[in-house]
Design a protein around this motif. Structure first.
Motif, PDB file in Angstrom:
ATOM      1  N   SER A 141      37.674  37.283 -17.393  1.00  0.00           N
ATOM      2  CA  SER A 141      36.485  36.433 -17.419  1.00  0.00           C
ATOM      3  C   SER A 141      36.503  35.437 -16.274  1.00  0.00           C
ATOM      4  CB  SER A 141      36.401  35.690 -18.757  1.00  0.00           C
ATOM      5  OG  SER A 141      36.209  36.605 -19.818  1.00  0.00           O
ATOM      6  N   ASP A 184      34.510  30.439 -23.088  1.00  0.00           N
ATOM      7  CA  ASP A 184      33.794  31.180 -22.050  1.00  0.00           C
ATOM      8  C   ASP A 184      32.969  30.245 -21.174  1.00  0.00           C
ATOM      9  OD1 ASP A 184      33.025  33.834 -20.959  1.00  0.00           O
ATOM     10  OD2 ASP A 184      31.033  33.275 -21.675  1.00  0.00           O
ATOM     11  N   HIS A 205      37.850  38.848 -30.788  1.00  0.00           N
ATOM     12  CA  HIS A 205      36.570  38.963 -30.082  1.00  0.00           C
ATOM     13  C   HIS A 205      36.710  39.759 -28.781  1.00  0.00           C
ATOM     14  CE1 HIS A 205      35.394  35.855 -32.927  1.00  0.00           C
ATOM     15  NE2 HIS A 205      34.146  35.953 -32.507  1.00  0.00           N
ATOM     16  N   HIS A 206      37.889  40.364 -28.582  1.00  0.00           N
ATOM     17  CA  HIS A 206      38.161  41.182 -27.381  1.00  0.00           C
ATOM     18  C   HIS A 206      37.907  40.378 -26.110  1.00  0.00           C
ATOM     19  CE1 HIS A 206      38.410  44.548 -30.153  1.00  0.00           C
ATOM     20  NE2 HIS A 206      37.212  44.229 -30.622  1.00  0.00           N
ATOM     21  N   TYR A 207      38.305  39.119 -26.141  1.00  0.00           N
ATOM     22  CA  TYR A 207      38.071  38.227 -25.010  1.00  0.00           C
ATOM     23  C   TYR A 207      39.337  38.111 -24.170  1.00  0.00           C
ATOM     24  CZ  TYR A 207      36.266  34.341 -22.290  1.00  0.00           C
ATOM     25  OH  TYR A 207      35.824  33.562 -21.261  1.00  0.00           O
ATOM     26  N   THR A 208      39.225  38.443 -22.879  1.00  0.00           N
ATOM     27  CA  THR A 208      40.359  38.378 -21.963  1.00  0.00           C
ATOM     28  C   THR A 208      40.078  37.313 -20.926  1.00  0.00           C
ATOM     29  OG1 THR A 208      40.741  40.746 -22.269  1.00  0.00           O
ATOM     30  CG2 THR A 208      41.847  39.682 -20.414  1.00  0.00           C
ATOM     31  N   VAL A 209      40.844  36.244 -20.965  1.00  0.00           N
ATOM     32  CA  VAL A 209      40.539  35.085 -20.130  1.00  0.00           C
ATOM     33  C   VAL A 209      40.685  35.386 -18.646  1.00  0.00           C
ATOM     34  CG1 VAL A 209      42.890  34.151 -20.286  1.00  0.00           C
ATOM     35  CG2 VAL A 209      40.982  32.615 -19.819  1.00  0.00           C
ATOM     36  N   ARG A 211      33.381  29.380 -17.065  1.00  0.00           N
ATOM     37  CA  ARG A 211      32.269  29.599 -16.143  1.00  0.00           C
ATOM     38  C   ARG A 211      31.903  28.302 -15.412  1.00  0.00           C
ATOM     39  NH1 ARG A 211      29.032  31.558 -19.457  1.00  0.00           N
ATOM     40  NH2 ARG A 211      27.591  29.841 -19.826  1.00  0.00           N
ATOM     41  N   ASP A 241      33.054  32.288 -33.540  1.00  0.00           N
ATOM     42  CA  ASP A 241      32.125  32.686 -32.480  1.00  0.00           C
ATOM     43  C   ASP A 241      31.862  31.526 -31.517  1.00  0.00           C
ATOM     44  OD1 ASP A 241      31.970  35.158 -33.655  1.00  0.00           O
ATOM     45  OD2 ASP A 241      29.974  34.874 -34.521  1.00  0.00           O
ATOM     46  N   LEU A 251      40.571  34.851 -30.132  1.00  0.00           N
ATOM     47  CA  LEU A 251      40.155  35.458 -28.860  1.00  0.00           C
ATOM     48  C   LEU A 251      40.385  36.969 -28.871  1.00  0.00           C
ATOM     49  CD1 LEU A 251      41.503  32.826 -26.296  1.00  0.00           C
ATOM     50  CD2 LEU A 251      39.162  33.088 -27.140  1.00  0.00           C
ATOM     51  N   VAL A 297      35.008  30.648 -29.318  1.00  0.00           N
ATOM     52  CA  VAL A 297      35.163  31.594 -28.207  1.00  0.00           C
ATOM     53  C   VAL A 297      34.114  31.324 -27.140  1.00  0.00           C
ATOM     54  CG1 VAL A 297      35.067  34.027 -27.529  1.00  0.00           C
ATOM     55  CG2 VAL A 297      36.218  33.367 -29.648  1.00  0.00           C
ATOM     56  N   LYS A 298      32.895  31.048 -27.556  1.00  0.00           N
ATOM     57  CA  LYS A 298      31.829  30.724 -26.601  1.00  0.00           C
ATOM     58  C   LYS A 298      32.190  29.475 -25.807  1.00  0.00           C
ATOM     59  CE  LYS A 298      27.705  31.151 -24.770  1.00  0.00           C
ATOM     60  NZ  LYS A 298      27.380  32.264 -23.842  1.00  0.00           N
TER      61      LYS A 298
END
Length: 237
Positions: A94, A222, A87-91, A226, A215, A84, A218-219
């Protein structure tokens, strides 16, 4: 977070009792009064994911086996967290954005409200923000989000999970207008939970496959956030 705290959190996650003590209060839009603008508070969700194997063989070997299982889970957690981060993903960001979008889809004006949380769970007191009719408080303690598998083998793959407790509080007097528990990919059953089935596009037969498709994994996180937020929005129809 210290290793001791993470072990405690991981063991709590293995209990699968999220939301059991939270009373269900359905939203009555006609009786709620003038709720036009909702403040979405900074969600209480851990920075790091959990990767849960519900029926790990080590559980058959008592306390020592359980501690070994926790140690293995922490390693899995760290690997997914590294993905995560890569991938610069911040839960938290988001989920907050997803909640805003979900409430707007139900016709509300929405404003993100930044709050600091001294402890996990719902806030004890709420802000006094001008123009806000109600606050949406979301807590994922203790289980959070990540991936979970019911067992070992391709027939029991890792799928994303998100487990949220949600509460809508009137700004003027603090009365609770709605409270519920939303479970994306629940392990275990509870007829009081609002459940969301996991998207079959994001499942992995084992942990190596999960980490080998960064990838897609991580998707999957996400999408699970959502879709869970969408269900929260639908509670306020």
């Amino acid at each position: 977070m210290s290793r001791t705290v993470r072990v405690a959190a991981a063991m709590a996650a293995l209990s699968f009792v999220v939301g059991c003590a939270s009373p269900e209060i359905p939203y009555d839009r006609s009786g709620a009064g003038s709720v036009h603008t909702i403040g979405v508070l900074t969600p209480d969700i851990p920075e790091k994911p959990s990767v849960i194997l519900a029926s790990d063989p080590g559980q058959s070997f008592g306390l020592i086996g359980g501690l070994v299982d926790v140690s293995l889970q922490l390693k899995r957690d760290d690997k997914l967290y590294a993905i995560l981060l890569g991938h610069h993903y911040t839960v938290g960001q988001s989920l907050s954005a997803d909640l805003v979008t979900a409430l707007q889809a139900q016709g509300f004006n929405v404003k993100p409200i930044a709050v600091s949380r001294d402890s996990s769970g719902f806030l004890k007191t709420y802000p006094t923000e001008p123009g806000i009719d109600a606050y949406l408080d979301v807590s994922s303690f203790p289980d959070g989000f990540g991936y979970a598998a019911a067992g070992i083998g391709s027939s029991q793959p890792y799928r994303p999970f998100v487990w949220l407790k949600v509460k809508l509080v009137r700004a003027s007097d603090g009365s609770v207008l709605m409270q519920d528990t939303v479970m994306y990919n629940p392990i275990g059953t509870n007829d009081k939970w609002v459940t969301v089935s996991p998207d079959p596009a994001y499942q992995f037969e084992d942990f190596d496959t999960l980490t080998g498709h960064a990838d897609l994994s991580v998707k999957g996180v996400d999408v699970s956030l959502r879709q869970t937020a969408d269900q929260v929005g639908k509670l306020l129809r």
